[in-house]
Design a protein around this motif. Structure first.
Motif, PDB file in Angstrom:
ATOM      1  N   PRO A  94      17.239  76.107  -6.152  1.00 35.82           N
ATOM      2  CA  PRO A  94      16.185  77.092  -5.904  1.00 35.82           C
ATOM      3  C   PRO A  94      15.448  76.836  -4.584  1.00 35.82           C
ATOM      4  O   PRO A  94      15.151  77.782  -3.843  1.00 35.82           O
ATOM      5  CB  PRO A  94      15.251  76.931  -7.110  1.00 35.82           C
ATOM      6  CG  PRO A  94      16.164  76.486  -8.208  1.00 35.82           C
ATOM      7  CD  PRO A  94      17.141  75.549  -7.523  1.00 35.82           C
ATOM      8  N   ASP A  95      15.182  75.564  -4.266  1.00 32.83           N
ATOM      9  CA  ASP A  95      14.516  75.244  -3.001  1.00 32.83           C
ATOM     10  C   ASP A  95      15.366  75.687  -1.811  1.00 32.83           C
ATOM     11  O   ASP A  95      14.864  76.291  -0.864  1.00 32.83           O
ATOM     12  CB  ASP A  95      14.230  73.741  -2.918  1.00 32.83           C
ATOM     13  CG  ASP A  95      13.594  73.355  -1.598  1.00 32.83           C
ATOM     14  OD1 ASP A  95      12.485  73.855  -1.291  1.00 32.83           O
ATOM     15  OD2 ASP A  95      14.218  72.575  -0.840  1.00 32.83           O
ATOM     16  N   MET A  96      16.658  75.406  -1.879  1.00 35.18           N
ATOM     17  CA  MET A  96      17.555  75.812  -0.786  1.00 35.18           C
ATOM     18  C   MET A  96      17.638  77.329  -0.706  1.00 35.18           C
ATOM     19  O   MET A  96      17.715  77.890   0.385  1.00 35.18           O
ATOM     20  CB  MET A  96      18.947  75.207  -0.981  1.00 35.18           C
ATOM     21  CG  MET A  96      19.918  75.527   0.137  1.00 35.18           C
ATOM     22  SD  MET A  96      19.409  74.925   1.767  1.00 35.18           S
ATOM     23  CE  MET A  96      19.831  73.203   1.603  1.00 35.18           C
ATOM     24  N   ALA A  97      17.602  78.012  -1.848  1.00 33.11           N
ATOM     25  CA  ALA A  97      17.627  79.472  -1.848  1.00 33.11           C
ATOM     26  C   ALA A  97      16.427  80.029  -1.082  1.00 33.11           C
ATOM     27  O   ALA A  97      16.564  80.991  -0.316  1.00 33.11           O
ATOM     28  CB  ALA A  97      17.651  80.006  -3.280  1.00 33.11           C
ATOM     29  N   TYR A  98      15.265  79.410  -1.262  1.00 33.92           N
ATOM     30  CA  TYR A  98      14.083  79.846  -0.521  1.00 33.92           C
ATOM     31  C   TYR A  98      14.221  79.564   0.963  1.00 33.92           C
ATOM     32  O   TYR A  98      13.847  80.377   1.808  1.00 33.92           O
ATOM     33  CB  TYR A  98      12.812  79.184  -1.078  1.00 33.92           C
ATOM     34  CG  TYR A  98      12.193  79.985  -2.197  1.00 33.92           C
ATOM     35  CD1 TYR A  98      11.350  81.062  -1.915  1.00 33.92           C
ATOM     36  CD2 TYR A  98      12.464  79.697  -3.524  1.00 33.92           C
ATOM     37  CE1 TYR A  98      10.804  81.826  -2.935  1.00 33.92           C
ATOM     38  CE2 TYR A  98      11.921  80.442  -4.550  1.00 33.92           C
ATOM     39  CZ  TYR A  98      11.084  81.508  -4.244  1.00 33.92           C
ATOM     40  OH  TYR A  98      10.551  82.263  -5.258  1.00 33.92           O
ATOM     41  N   ARG A  99      14.763  78.406   1.304  1.00 33.84           N
ATOM     42  CA  ARG A  99      14.958  78.054   2.720  1.00 33.84           C
ATOM     43  C   ARG A  99      15.936  79.024   3.388  1.00 33.84           C
ATOM     44  O   ARG A  99      15.694  79.500   4.504  1.00 33.84           O
ATOM     45  CB  ARG A  99      15.467  76.623   2.844  1.00 33.84           C
ATOM     46  CG  ARG A  99      14.433  75.578   2.481  1.00 33.84           C
ATOM     47  CD  ARG A  99      15.070  74.196   2.421  1.00 33.84           C
ATOM     48  NE  ARG A  99      14.167  73.217   1.864  1.00 33.84           N
ATOM     49  CZ  ARG A  99      13.558  72.265   2.573  1.00 33.84           C
ATOM     50  NH1 ARG A  99      13.768  72.157   3.852  1.00 33.84           N
ATOM     51  NH2 ARG A  99      12.752  71.419   1.967  1.00 33.84           N
ATOM     52  N   LEU A 100      17.044  79.303   2.703  1.00 35.09           N
ATOM     53  CA  LEU A 100      18.036  80.221   3.267  1.00 35.09           C
ATOM     54  C   LEU A 100      17.477  81.635   3.383  1.00 35.09           C
ATOM     55  O   LEU A 100      17.732  82.328   4.370  1.00 35.09           O
ATOM     56  CB  LEU A 100      19.308  80.210   2.422  1.00 35.09           C
ATOM     57  CG  LEU A 100      20.104  78.917   2.439  1.00 35.09           C
ATOM     58  CD1 LEU A 100      21.216  78.957   1.392  1.00 35.09           C
ATOM     59  CD2 LEU A 100      20.658  78.628   3.820  1.00 35.09           C
ATOM     60  N   GLY A 101      16.724  82.051   2.378  1.00 38.08           N
ATOM     61  CA  GLY A 101      16.101  83.370   2.434  1.00 38.08           C
ATOM     62  C   GLY A 101      15.185  83.512   3.635  1.00 38.08           C
ATOM     63  O   GLY A 101      15.218  84.523   4.348  1.00 38.08           O
ATOM     64  N   ALA A 102      14.379  82.487   3.885  1.00 40.76           N
ATOM     65  CA  ALA A 102      13.464  82.518   5.028  1.00 40.76           C
ATOM     66  C   ALA A 102      14.234  82.489   6.349  1.00 40.76           C
ATOM     67  O   ALA A 102      13.895  83.202   7.296  1.00 40.76           O
ATOM     68  CB  ALA A 102      12.497  81.332   4.956  1.00 40.76           C
ATOM     69  N   ALA A 103      15.291  81.695   6.412  1.00 41.21           N
ATOM     70  CA  ALA A 103      16.049  81.540   7.651  1.00 41.21           C
ATOM     71  C   ALA A 103      16.840  82.800   8.018  1.00 41.21           C
ATOM     72  O   ALA A 103      16.973  83.127   9.201  1.00 41.21           O
ATOM     73  CB  ALA A 103      17.002  80.348   7.533  1.00 41.21           C
ATOM     74  N   PHE A 104      17.373  83.486   7.026  1.00 39.40           N
ATOM     75  CA  PHE A 104      18.220  84.646   7.293  1.00 39.40           C
ATOM     76  C   PHE A 104      17.536  85.981   7.040  1.00 39.40           C
ATOM     77  O   PHE A 104      18.141  87.035   7.230  1.00 39.40           O
ATOM     78  CB  PHE A 104      19.502  84.568   6.451  1.00 39.40           C
ATOM     79  CG  PHE A 104      20.416  83.459   6.870  1.00 39.40           C
ATOM     80  CD1 PHE A 104      21.026  83.463   8.108  1.00 39.40           C
ATOM     81  CD2 PHE A 104      20.658  82.391   6.019  1.00 39.40           C
ATOM     82  CE1 PHE A 104      21.880  82.443   8.493  1.00 39.40           C
ATOM     83  CE2 PHE A 104      21.508  81.364   6.386  1.00 39.40           C
ATOM     84  CZ  PHE A 104      22.111  81.387   7.631  1.00 39.40           C
ATOM     85  N   GLY A 105      16.284  85.951   6.590  1.00 42.38           N
ATOM     86  CA  GLY A 105      15.588  87.206   6.314  1.00 42.38           C
ATOM     87  C   GLY A 105      16.128  87.907   5.079  1.00 42.38           C
ATOM     88  O   GLY A 105      16.109  89.134   4.995  1.00 42.38           O
ATOM     89  N   THR A 106      16.631  87.124   4.142  1.00 43.22           N
ATOM     90  CA  THR A 106      17.124  87.667   2.879  1.00 43.22           C
ATOM     91  C   THR A 106      16.195  87.189   1.772  1.00 43.22           C
ATOM     92  O   THR A 106      15.244  86.460   2.023  1.00 43.22           O
ATOM     93  CB  THR A 106      18.559  87.175   2.589  1.00 43.22           C
ATOM     94  OG1 THR A 106      18.543  85.745   2.494  1.00 43.22           O
ATOM     95  CG2 THR A 106      19.535  87.604   3.670  1.00 43.22           C
TER      96      THR A 106
END
Length: 90
Positions: free
Chosen positions: A49-61
């Motif tokens: 879940p933490d990585m999902a938030y990081r990836l979401g922020a990084a890619f605008g998803t």
């Protein structure tokens, strides 16, 4: 949520999102270790879940996009496991 037939590991999708960016650079921008990100991209580790938030922020998803891909992958794999017959609760 409809189940996908043999969904890819989310790391494969992440590899496409990264394009020409190196895993080292992406890990630095995400604030995680290179080995951590490499394990995800290689399909050895899942997206937390933490990585999902990081990836979401990084890619605008959305983080739900990444977490959902992981869930679909995990459920597909779990459906293939042998398990004892489970009696339904009354």
């Amino acid at each position: 949520m409809a189940r996908m037939h043999n969904p890819p590991h989310p790391g494969q999708v992440l590899r496409e999102y990264l394009g020409d960016m190196t895993v080292t650079r992406a890990a630095l921008q995400l604030g995680v270790g290179r080995v951590t990100l490499q394990r995800i991209v290689n399909g050895v580790a899942g997206i937390s879940p933490d990585m999902a938030y990081r990836l979401g922020a990084a890619f605008g998803t959305s983080p739900e996009l990444w977490a959902g891909m992981q869930m679909q992958y995990d459920l597909y794999r779990a459906a293939r496991l042998k398990r004892p017959k489970i009696v339904r609760f009354a």
